[in-house]
Design a protein around this motif. Structure first.
Motif, short mmCIF file in Angstrom:
data_model
loop_
_atom_site.label_atom_id
_atom_site.label_comp_id
_atom_site.label_asym_id
_atom_site.label_seq_id
_atom_site.Cartn_x
_atom_site.Cartn_y
_atom_site.Cartn_z
N GLN A 1 10.57 16.35 -7.77
CA GLN A 1 11.69 15.45 -7.51
C GLN A 1 11.44 14.11 -8.19
O GLN A 1 10.33 13.79 -8.59
CB GLN A 1 11.85 15.22 -6.02
N ASN A 2 12.50 13.31 -8.30
CA ASN A 2 12.37 11.97 -8.84
C ASN A 2 11.56 11.10 -7.90
O ASN A 2 11.54 11.31 -6.70
CB ASN A 2 13.74 11.34 -9.07
N PHE A 3 10.91 10.11 -8.45
CA PHE A 3 10.08 9.20 -7.68
C PHE A 3 10.96 8.15 -7.01
O PHE A 3 11.65 7.39 -7.69
CB PHE A 3 9.07 8.53 -8.62
N LYS A 4 10.98 8.11 -5.69
CA LYS A 4 11.79 7.15 -4.94
C LYS A 4 10.92 6.44 -3.91
O LYS A 4 10.11 7.05 -3.24
CB LYS A 4 12.94 7.85 -4.20
N ALA B 1 0.81 -1.21 0.00
CA ALA B 1 0.00 0.00 0.00
C ALA B 1 0.85 1.27 0.00
O ALA B 1 0.46 2.27 -0.61
CB ALA B 1 -0.94 0.00 1.20
N GLY B 2 2.00 1.24 0.64
CA GLY B 2 2.86 2.42 0.70
C GLY B 2 3.30 2.91 -0.67
O GLY B 2 3.14 4.08 -1.00
N PRO B 3 3.85 2.03 -1.51
CA PRO B 3 4.25 2.47 -2.85
C PRO B 3 3.07 2.95 -3.70
O PRO B 3 3.20 3.92 -4.46
CB PRO B 3 4.88 1.23 -3.47
N LYS C 1 0.40 7.50 -6.32
CA LYS C 1 -0.78 8.33 -6.53
C LYS C 1 -0.48 9.78 -6.16
O LYS C 1 -0.82 10.70 -6.90
CB LYS C 1 -1.94 7.80 -5.69
N LYS C 2 0.17 9.98 -5.04
CA LYS C 2 0.51 11.33 -4.58
C LYS C 2 1.48 12.00 -5.55
O LYS C 2 1.31 13.16 -5.91
CB LYS C 2 1.11 11.25 -3.18
N HIS C 3 2.50 11.27 -5.99
CA HIS C 3 3.51 11.82 -6.88
C HIS C 3 2.91 12.19 -8.24
O HIS C 3 3.23 13.25 -8.80
CB HIS C 3 4.66 10.83 -7.07
N LEU C 4 2.07 11.34 -8.79
CA LEU C 4 1.46 11.63 -10.08
C LEU C 4 0.54 12.85 -9.99
O LEU C 4 0.44 13.62 -10.95
CB LEU C 4 0.68 10.41 -10.59
N GLY C 5 -0.11 13.03 -8.85
CA GLY C 5 -0.97 14.19 -8.67
C GLY C 5 -0.20 15.49 -8.58
O GLY C 5 -0.70 16.55 -8.96
N GLU C 6 1.03 15.42 -8.09
CA GLU C 6 1.84 16.63 -7.90
C GLU C 6 2.93 16.78 -8.95
O GLU C 6 3.76 17.68 -8.85
CB GLU C 6 2.51 16.57 -6.52
N MET C 7 2.94 15.93 -9.96
CA MET C 7 4.04 15.91 -10.92
C MET C 7 4.04 17.16 -11.80
O MET C 7 3.02 17.56 -12.33
CB MET C 7 3.98 14.68 -11.82
N ASN C 8 5.20 17.76 -11.89
CA ASN C 8 5.44 18.85 -12.83
C ASN C 8 6.92 18.82 -13.21
O ASN C 8 7.66 17.95 -12.77
CB ASN C 8 5.02 20.21 -12.25
N ARG C 9 7.36 19.76 -13.99
CA ARG C 9 8.75 19.74 -14.45
C ARG C 9 9.76 19.85 -13.32
O ARG C 9 10.85 19.34 -13.40
CB ARG C 9 8.98 20.88 -15.43
#
Length: 63
Positions: free
Chosen positions: A38-41, A20-22, A27-35
């Protein structure tokens, strides 16, 4: 019997946390993604480590 029950509950909690953590972080990273994001870790012991390069390549394609 009680020990086995507690062991089962603990193991189930750890495994569900590693799954569930990843997914939550993705989900959170894709919602906040912009140029400038940070990289997804993921954490070291998380499952789905193969998502890291996929998300980063998606970010590069969006530029």
């Amino acid at each position: 019997m009680v020990f086995n029950f507690l062991l089962l509950i603990g193991t189930g909690f750890m495994v569900s946390h590693r799954i569930a953590g990843p997914l939550y972080k993705l989900k959170k990273h894709l919602g906040e993604m912009n140029r400038d994001s940070q990289n997804f870790k993921l954490r070291e012991k998380d499952f789905f480590k193969e998502l890291e390069p996929l998300v980063d390549s998606l970010k590069e394609k969006m530029k």
